[in-house]
Structure formats: C-alpha cells, structure tokens
Motif scaffolding. Structure first.
Motif, PDB file in Angstrom:
ATOM      1  N   ALA A 133     -43.275  -1.569 -33.382  1.00  0.00           N
ATOM      2  CA  ALA A 133     -43.644  -2.417 -32.329  1.00  0.00           C
ATOM      3  C   ALA A 133     -44.768  -1.889 -31.262  1.00  0.00           C
ATOM      4  O   ALA A 133     -45.610  -2.770 -31.072  1.00  0.00           O
ATOM      5  CB  ALA A 133     -42.408  -2.857 -31.719  1.00  0.00           C
ATOM      6  N   ASP A 147     -36.651  -2.377 -27.114  1.00  0.00           N
ATOM      7  CA  ASP A 147     -35.568  -3.480 -27.953  1.00  0.00           C
ATOM      8  C   ASP A 147     -34.395  -2.493 -28.057  1.00  0.00           C
ATOM      9  O   ASP A 147     -33.922  -2.138 -29.290  1.00  0.00           O
ATOM     10  CB  ASP A 147     -36.133  -4.000 -29.286  1.00  0.00           C
ATOM     11  CG  ASP A 147     -35.211  -4.891 -29.829  1.00  0.00           C
ATOM     12  OD1 ASP A 147     -34.607  -5.856 -29.131  1.00  0.00           O
ATOM     13  OD2 ASP A 147     -35.494  -4.954 -31.184  1.00  0.00           O
ATOM     14  N   PHE A 150     -31.775  -4.435 -30.193  1.00  0.00           N
ATOM     15  CA  PHE A 150     -32.228  -4.690 -31.676  1.00  0.00           C
ATOM     16  C   PHE A 150     -32.541  -6.180 -31.534  1.00  0.00           C
ATOM     17  O   PHE A 150     -32.729  -6.786 -32.696  1.00  0.00           O
ATOM     18  CB  PHE A 150     -31.284  -4.380 -32.785  1.00  0.00           C
ATOM     19  CG  PHE A 150     -31.289  -2.971 -33.108  1.00  0.00           C
ATOM     20  CD1 PHE A 150     -31.988  -2.323 -33.959  1.00  0.00           C
ATOM     21  CD2 PHE A 150     -30.364  -2.051 -32.443  1.00  0.00           C
ATOM     22  CE1 PHE A 150     -31.913  -1.031 -34.371  1.00  0.00           C
ATOM     23  CE2 PHE A 150     -30.412  -1.022 -32.649  1.00  0.00           C
ATOM     24  CZ  PHE A 150     -31.167  -0.152 -33.792  1.00  0.00           C
ATOM     25  N   LYS A 152     -34.888  -8.126 -30.283  1.00  0.00           N
ATOM     26  CA  LYS A 152     -36.179  -8.615 -30.637  1.00  0.00           C
ATOM     27  C   LYS A 152     -36.574  -8.516 -32.190  1.00  0.00           C
ATOM     28  O   LYS A 152     -37.151  -9.374 -32.818  1.00  0.00           O
ATOM     29  CB  LYS A 152     -37.461  -8.129 -29.810  1.00  0.00           C
ATOM     30  CG  LYS A 152     -37.382  -8.212 -28.392  1.00  0.00           C
ATOM     31  CD  LYS A 152     -38.311  -7.191 -27.486  1.00  0.00           C
ATOM     32  CE  LYS A 152     -38.231  -7.668 -25.845  1.00  0.00           C
ATOM     33  NZ  LYS A 152     -39.159  -6.783 -25.644  1.00  0.00           N
ATOM     34  N   ARG A 153     -36.129  -7.280 -32.659  1.00  0.00           N
ATOM     35  CA  ARG A 153     -36.520  -7.227 -34.070  1.00  0.00           C
ATOM     36  C   ARG A 153     -35.700  -8.012 -35.210  1.00  0.00           C
ATOM     37  O   ARG A 153     -36.080  -8.301 -36.152  1.00  0.00           O
ATOM     38  CB  ARG A 153     -36.333  -5.617 -34.471  1.00  0.00           C
ATOM     39  CG  ARG A 153     -37.634  -4.848 -33.898  1.00  0.00           C
ATOM     40  CD  ARG A 153     -37.245  -3.193 -33.911  1.00  0.00           C
ATOM     41  NE  ARG A 153     -36.239  -2.832 -33.011  1.00  0.00           N
ATOM     42  CZ  ARG A 153     -35.527  -1.734 -33.107  1.00  0.00           C
ATOM     43  NH1 ARG A 153     -35.774  -0.832 -34.086  1.00  0.00           N
ATOM     44  NH2 ARG A 153     -34.920  -1.353 -32.258  1.00  0.00           N
ATOM     45  N   ILE A 156     -37.627 -10.925 -35.480  1.00  0.00           N
ATOM     46  CA  ILE A 156     -38.753 -10.570 -36.431  1.00  0.00           C
ATOM     47  C   ILE A 156     -37.919 -10.600 -37.817  1.00  0.00           C
ATOM     48  O   ILE A 156     -38.869 -11.079 -38.798  1.00  0.00           O
ATOM     49  CB  ILE A 156     -39.429  -9.344 -36.070  1.00  0.00           C
ATOM     50  CG1 ILE A 156     -40.117  -9.404 -34.772  1.00  0.00           C
ATOM     51  CG2 ILE A 156     -40.549  -9.023 -37.128  1.00  0.00           C
ATOM     52  CD1 ILE A 156     -40.581  -8.163 -34.288  1.00  0.00           C
ATOM     53  N   GLN A 157     -36.857  -9.915 -38.180  1.00  0.00           N
ATOM     54  CA  GLN A 157     -36.420  -9.608 -39.435  1.00  0.00           C
ATOM     55  C   GLN A 157     -35.861 -11.087 -39.735  1.00  0.00           C
ATOM     56  O   GLN A 157     -35.994 -11.158 -41.093  1.00  0.00           O
ATOM     57  CB  GLN A 157     -35.048  -8.868 -39.130  1.00  0.00           C
ATOM     58  CG  GLN A 157     -34.396  -8.604 -40.535  1.00  0.00           C
ATOM     59  CD  GLN A 157     -32.975  -8.015 -40.309  1.00  0.00           C
ATOM     60  OE1 GLN A 157     -32.309  -8.302 -39.247  1.00  0.00           O
ATOM     61  NE2 GLN A 157     -32.808  -6.652 -40.822  1.00  0.00           N
ATOM     62  N   LEU A 171     -33.823  -2.745 -40.051  1.00  0.00           N
ATOM     63  CA  LEU A 171     -34.192  -2.214 -38.659  1.00  0.00           C
ATOM     64  C   LEU A 171     -33.706  -0.875 -38.619  1.00  0.00           C
ATOM     65  O   LEU A 171     -32.658  -0.535 -38.948  1.00  0.00           O
ATOM     66  CB  LEU A 171     -33.421  -3.084 -37.533  1.00  0.00           C
ATOM     67  CG  LEU A 171     -33.472  -4.513 -37.784  1.00  0.00           C
ATOM     68  CD1 LEU A 171     -32.786  -5.322 -36.735  1.00  0.00           C
ATOM     69  CD2 LEU A 171     -35.129  -5.227 -37.871  1.00  0.00           C
ATOM     70  N   THR A 175     -37.949   1.174 -32.482  1.00  0.00           N
ATOM     71  CA  THR A 175     -38.918   0.048 -32.511  1.00  0.00           C
ATOM     72  C   THR A 175     -39.163  -0.566 -33.840  1.00  0.00           C
ATOM     73  O   THR A 175     -40.200  -1.327 -34.200  1.00  0.00           O
ATOM     74  CB  THR A 175     -40.189   0.223 -31.667  1.00  0.00           C
ATOM     75  OG1 THR A 175     -41.090   1.190 -32.282  1.00  0.00           O
ATOM     76  CG2 THR A 175     -39.796   0.518 -30.212  1.00  0.00           C
ATOM     77  N   SER A 176     -38.732   0.103 -34.949  1.00  0.00           N
ATOM     78  CA  SER A 176     -39.294   0.053 -36.157  1.00  0.00           C
ATOM     79  C   SER A 176     -38.284  -1.237 -37.039  1.00  0.00           C
ATOM     80  O   SER A 176     -37.148  -1.590 -36.892  1.00  0.00           O
ATOM     81  CB  SER A 176     -38.839   1.201 -37.123  1.00  0.00           C
ATOM     82  OG  SER A 176     -39.521   2.273 -36.646  1.00  0.00           O
ATOM     83  N   VAL A 177     -39.255  -1.795 -38.035  1.00  0.00           N
ATOM     84  CA  VAL A 177     -38.782  -2.712 -39.066  1.00  0.00           C
ATOM     85  C   VAL A 177     -39.249  -2.110 -40.427  1.00  0.00           C
ATOM     86  O   VAL A 177     -40.477  -1.915 -40.236  1.00  0.00           O
ATOM     87  CB  VAL A 177     -39.158  -4.188 -38.849  1.00  0.00           C
ATOM     88  CG1 VAL A 177     -38.939  -5.057 -40.001  1.00  0.00           C
ATOM     89  CG2 VAL A 177     -38.921  -4.715 -37.570  1.00  0.00           C
TER      90      VAL A 177
END
Length: 249
Positions: A133, A147, A150, A152-153, A156-157, A171, A175-177
């Motif tokens: 992100a 985040d 988690f 926010k993600r 997005i997910q 996740l 900050t990763s997806v």
C-alpha cells in the motif's frame, strides 16, 4: 514427533522487509540441529536472500532448510555449493495483466490510495502479484501505522474478490495484499513441501502472525496443520526455544 517447523517471515521471524536479527538467526541455526525448517512467505527469492539466508551463521545446517517464496509457489534448496531453484509455478502474461488492472480499479473504487508512497505499489513476483500500500521501500514506522488491524486491506480484498474470480487474495505483512491462482496458499505450499520432502503435514508445525480468517497464515490452520499463532517476534523466540527443548531432549 514433529520433524519440520515452518515459519511465516514478516511479523514472525523479522519486522516487515527487515533482516533477521543475530539472536533470531542463532535460534534458527539451533533449531536446524533438531528439525528441518521451512520459511514460506509472500516475498520473492531476493527478499528471502536478504532477510534470512544472508543472516544465518556459517555453522547453520542450510541443507536442512527449505526456502519457499511467493506463498510456496517456488522452492529453493542448498545443494552444497549454493542455493538452487527446485520449482516455480509462474503466471501467464494474460493473468498478470488482468490482476494488475484489477488492482488499479480496486484502489480507485475503495479510495485507499495513500498520499505518500515509497517505490512501486504493485510488484510482479512471477507466481504472485503483490500490492504494497505504501510502496516496496516504505519506512517501517509508516507501514506499521497504516493498517495495523487489517481493516483497510479487508475492504480492498472484498472488492478484488468481485473482480478476480479464479484467484486467491490474501493479506499479509504490514501493508500487503497477495494474489495467486485460486487454491494457492500456504497450506498448498506446505503440501507441496510434504510431497517433495517426504515429511507429512502431520509431522509439521507452522508458526505465523496472520492466523485469522483472510490472513495469509490462516490456510494451514484450516487444513488441520498444527499451528502456533504469534503476535510479536519475541513470541516466536519463545516458541523456538520450546520446540528445541522438546525435540532435543
């Protein structure tokens, strides 16, 4: 009897994209004397080389270590002279283009485009596409505050799941997806490890910090593999010490 201990990397063995500290590297070397060890995470080989391999003490029994980048879709082993790729399950160009386009659309739709970034947001890791992100080179403090729960993600997910049928969206890290082919996750990675090594998943322990629904460490738990959930790297140190004491007795 457990014969292999598998670890997530970021948040479990080290801080996000940071090298193992000397204490953790020493603990892993000690663990390698009583069990085989695997590290399975979303990063690609260069990240593993920087964070893990280069930090191990010279006496570490690296022939007992399995390095499994990009959620286990790749494997590296040491053959006595150096690290070699064992396998890699790569995306086709059409799959990559579809995933990257979906990421851009999702970020616009959800509104989670940060004002400041450091480096590329979307990284092609061959067998996995990863959204970071704040960018691949973001400072640790900024990543830890963006985040932490988690939330926010997860938004997005959920959006990406509507756009990318046939892919797995998980996740991890700070900050990763991570996106892989559907059905590809750390549980399937550990099953491939079992097939390669002859060590059954019932003889493994998996240690990770994202063992919750939607977390990229959750599939091994769902698959019935014995898991240890940690919240901090110090929790991992305690777990390693306990395993060494048990298996070494």
């Amino acid at each position: 009897m457990k014969r292999l201990v598998a670890f997530d990397m970021d948040g479990t063995l080290a801080l996000s994209k940071q090298r193992l500290d000397a204490d953790m590297a020493g603990r892993l070397a000690k663990l390698l004397t009583v069990a085989k060890v695997a590290v399975i995470s979303g990063g690609d080989w260069p990240q593993f080389e920087k964070q893990v391999v280069s930090q191990l003490p010279v006496e570490a029994q690296v022939d007992r270590l399995f390095i499994m980048p990009t959620t286990g879709t790749k494997m590296y082993r040491h053959d006595g002279s150096g690290w070699q790729a064992v396998y890699a399950d790569l995306f086709a160009d059409e799959e990559k283009a579809r995933i990257i386009a979906a990421f851009h659309l999702s970020l616009e739709a959800t509104g989670f485009k940060p004002e400041q970034t450091w480096g590329e947001l979307i990284e092609d890791r061959g067998s996995q596409i990863t959204f970071s992100a704040l960018g691949q080179q973001a400072p640790l403090d900024a990543k830890e505050h963006w985040d932490p729960e988690f939330a926010k993600r997860k938004v997005i997910q959920a959006d990406l799941k509507q756009r990318l049928a046939g892919f797995a969206i998980n996740l991890g890290g700070a900050t990763s997806v991570d996106i892989t082919r559907e059905g590809v996750n750390k549980a399937t990675g550990l099953q491939k490890l079992a097939d390669h090594s002859g060590i059954a998943t019932a003889e493994m322990i998996f240690i990770g910090d994202a063992i919750f629904p939607g977390g990229n460490d959750y599939p091994p738990f769902e698959a019935g593999i014995d898991c240890v959930k940690v919240r901090t790297i110090d929790d991992t140190r305690i777990a390693i010490d306990a395993i060494v004491a048990c298996l070494g007795s």
